[in-house]
Design a protein around this motif. Structure first.
Motif, PDB file in Angstrom:
ATOM      1  N   MET A   1      35.012  70.481 -52.621  1.00  0.00           N
ATOM      2  CA  MET A   1      36.304  71.108 -51.991  1.00  0.00           C
ATOM      3  C   MET A   1      36.591  72.663 -52.278  1.00  0.00           C
ATOM      4  SD  MET A   1      39.772  69.325 -53.052  1.00  0.00           S
ATOM      5  CE  MET A   1      41.364  70.154 -53.169  1.00  0.00           C
ATOM      6  N   SER A   2      37.018  73.418 -51.131  1.00  0.00           N
ATOM      7  CA  SER A   2      37.140  74.727 -51.502  1.00  0.00           C
ATOM      8  C   SER A   2      38.459  74.911 -51.540  1.00  0.00           C
ATOM      9  CB  SER A   2      36.623  75.495 -49.862  1.00  0.00           C
ATOM     10  OG  SER A   2      37.553  75.025 -48.754  1.00  0.00           O
ATOM     11  N   LYS A   3      38.799  76.235 -52.224  1.00  0.00           N
ATOM     12  CA  LYS A   3      40.071  76.649 -52.325  1.00  0.00           C
ATOM     13  C   LYS A   3      40.787  77.157 -51.219  1.00  0.00           C
ATOM     14  CE  LYS A   3      38.811  78.169 -57.189  1.00  0.00           C
ATOM     15  NZ  LYS A   3      38.535  79.378 -58.083  1.00  0.00           N
ATOM     16  N   PRO A   4      42.080  77.073 -51.192  1.00  0.00           N
ATOM     17  CA  PRO A   4      42.807  77.624 -49.948  1.00  0.00           C
ATOM     18  C   PRO A   4      42.775  78.968 -50.098  1.00  0.00           C
ATOM     19  CG  PRO A   4      44.563  76.607 -51.581  1.00  0.00           C
ATOM     20  CD  PRO A   4      42.914  76.412 -52.171  1.00  0.00           C
ATOM     21  N   ASP A   5      42.857  79.712 -48.861  1.00  0.00           N
ATOM     22  CA  ASP A   5      43.172  81.129 -48.694  1.00  0.00           C
ATOM     23  C   ASP A   5      44.580  81.451 -49.362  1.00  0.00           C
ATOM     24  OD1 ASP A   5      44.939  81.670 -46.124  1.00  0.00           O
ATOM     25  OD2 ASP A   5      43.511  79.956 -45.746  1.00  0.00           O
ATOM     26  N   THR A   6      44.890  82.600 -49.636  1.00  0.00           N
ATOM     27  CA  THR A   6      46.064  83.302 -50.080  1.00  0.00           C
ATOM     28  C   THR A   6      47.315  82.915 -49.146  1.00  0.00           C
ATOM     29  OG1 THR A   6      45.819  85.570 -49.504  1.00  0.00           O
ATOM     30  CG2 THR A   6      45.389  84.864 -51.622  1.00  0.00           C
ATOM     31  N   LYS A   7      46.920  83.085 -47.900  1.00  0.00           N
ATOM     32  CA  LYS A   7      48.131  82.658 -47.059  1.00  0.00           C
ATOM     33  C   LYS A   7      48.684  81.153 -47.068  1.00  0.00           C
ATOM     34  CE  LYS A   7      49.768  84.808 -42.798  1.00  0.00           C
ATOM     35  NZ  LYS A   7      49.824  86.009 -42.397  1.00  0.00           N
ATOM     36  N   THR A   8      47.598  80.143 -47.214  1.00  0.00           N
ATOM     37  CA  THR A   8      47.899  78.864 -47.197  1.00  0.00           C
ATOM     38  C   THR A   8      48.533  78.558 -48.757  1.00  0.00           C
ATOM     39  OG1 THR A   8      46.009  78.529 -45.981  1.00  0.00           O
ATOM     40  CG2 THR A   8      46.653  76.383 -47.222  1.00  0.00           C
ATOM     41  N   ALA A   9      48.080  79.227 -49.586  1.00  0.00           N
ATOM     42  CA  ALA A   9      48.628  78.980 -50.909  1.00  0.00           C
ATOM     43  C   ALA A   9      49.885  79.465 -51.097  1.00  0.00           C
ATOM     44  CB  ALA A   9      47.702  79.591 -52.040  1.00  0.00           C
ATOM     45  N   MET A  10      50.252  80.442 -50.389  1.00  0.00           N
ATOM     46  CA  MET A  10      51.715  80.919 -50.318  1.00  0.00           C
ATOM     47  C   MET A  10      52.600  80.063 -49.853  1.00  0.00           C
ATOM     48  SD  MET A  10      53.997  83.188 -51.274  1.00  0.00           S
ATOM     49  CE  MET A  10      53.064  84.767 -51.633  1.00  0.00           C
ATOM     50  N   GLN A  11      52.226  79.419 -48.563  1.00  0.00           N
ATOM     51  CA  GLN A  11      53.025  78.488 -48.007  1.00  0.00           C
ATOM     52  C   GLN A  11      53.050  77.200 -48.808  1.00  0.00           C
ATOM     53  OE1 GLN A  11      54.720  78.891 -45.136  1.00  0.00           O
ATOM     54  NE2 GLN A  11      54.298  80.909 -45.360  1.00  0.00           N
ATOM     55  N   ALA A  12      52.150  76.995 -49.677  1.00  0.00           N
ATOM     56  CA  ALA A  12      52.179  75.651 -50.346  1.00  0.00           C
ATOM     57  C   ALA A  12      53.236  75.971 -51.460  1.00  0.00           C
ATOM     58  CB  ALA A  12      50.713  75.342 -50.769  1.00  0.00           C
ATOM     59  N   LEU A  13      53.227  77.110 -52.002  1.00  0.00           N
ATOM     60  CA  LEU A  13      53.843  77.374 -53.049  1.00  0.00           C
ATOM     61  C   LEU A  13      55.523  77.416 -52.577  1.00  0.00           C
ATOM     62  CD1 LEU A  13      54.576  78.315 -55.943  1.00  0.00           C
ATOM     63  CD2 LEU A  13      54.077  80.591 -55.227  1.00  0.00           C
ATOM     64  N   ILE A  14      55.808  78.134 -51.358  1.00  0.00           N
ATOM     65  CA  ILE A  14      57.039  78.198 -50.824  1.00  0.00           C
ATOM     66  C   ILE A  14      57.659  76.814 -50.585  1.00  0.00           C
ATOM     67  CG2 ILE A  14      58.355  78.808 -48.624  1.00  0.00           C
ATOM     68  CD1 ILE A  14      56.543  81.467 -48.756  1.00  0.00           C
ATOM     69  N   THR A  15      56.745  75.757 -50.301  1.00  0.00           N
ATOM     70  CA  THR A  15      57.192  74.392 -49.852  1.00  0.00           C
ATOM     71  C   THR A  15      57.732  73.875 -51.133  1.00  0.00           C
ATOM     72  OG1 THR A  15      55.933  74.417 -47.811  1.00  0.00           O
ATOM     73  CG2 THR A  15      56.578  72.251 -48.684  1.00  0.00           C
ATOM     74  N   HIS A  16      56.889  74.198 -52.191  1.00  0.00           N
ATOM     75  CA  HIS A  16      57.110  73.501 -53.551  1.00  0.00           C
ATOM     76  C   HIS A  16      58.366  73.916 -54.143  1.00  0.00           C
ATOM     77  CE1 HIS A  16      56.035  71.494 -57.167  1.00  0.00           C
ATOM     78  NE2 HIS A  16      56.308  72.542 -57.941  1.00  0.00           N
ATOM     79  N   ILE A  17      58.798  75.395 -53.988  1.00  0.00           N
ATOM     80  CA  ILE A  17      59.614  75.787 -54.192  1.00  0.00           C
ATOM     81  C   ILE A  17      61.093  75.486 -53.803  1.00  0.00           C
ATOM     82  CG2 ILE A  17      61.137  77.912 -54.515  1.00  0.00           C
ATOM     83  CD1 ILE A  17      58.244  79.507 -54.931  1.00  0.00           C
ATOM     84  N   GLN A  18      61.018  75.196 -52.533  1.00  0.00           N
ATOM     85  CA  GLN A  18      62.163  74.829 -51.717  1.00  0.00           C
ATOM     86  C   GLN A  18      62.298  73.193 -52.005  1.00  0.00           C
ATOM     87  OE1 GLN A  18      60.521  75.754 -47.594  1.00  0.00           O
ATOM     88  NE2 GLN A  18      62.041  77.528 -47.813  1.00  0.00           N
TER      89      GLN A  18
END
Length: 86
Positions: free
Chosen positions: A1-18
């Motif tokens: 399993m590869s790590k997500p790029d920072t743009k994908t990680a940022m979107q995931a973080l934003i979704t989690h925060i919301q």
């Protein structure tokens, strides 16, 4: 399993925060009774950061991810302390 790029990680973080933090609290709801840290200012700062990263063409770095995470954590603690979330 590869790590997500920072743009994908940022979107995931934003979704989690919301999902965890209600960004649309009414000012009258936030500013009643004793206040242990300014919920309004923290929510405004968090909302501004999220809006920036949602509409920015910039690619976030790890430092940007950590910064947003830190603001979200502080905001969550203040909202909890002021009994605005459980």
């Amino acid at each position: 399993m590869s790590k997500p790029d920072t743009k994908t990680a940022m979107q995931a973080l934003i979704t989690h925060i919301q999902q965890l933090i209600p960004l649309n609290l009414d000012e009258a709801q936030m500013c009643q009774g004793e206040c242990l840290g300014c919920s309004k200012k923290m929510l405004e700062m968090l909302d501004t950061e999220i809006s920036y990263w949602q509409y920015s063409a910039d690619t976030p770095g790890l430092k940007d991810l950590k910064h947003l995470e830190k603001i979200a954590t502080r905001t969550h603690k203040i909202l909890k302390r002021n009994h605005l979330i459980e």
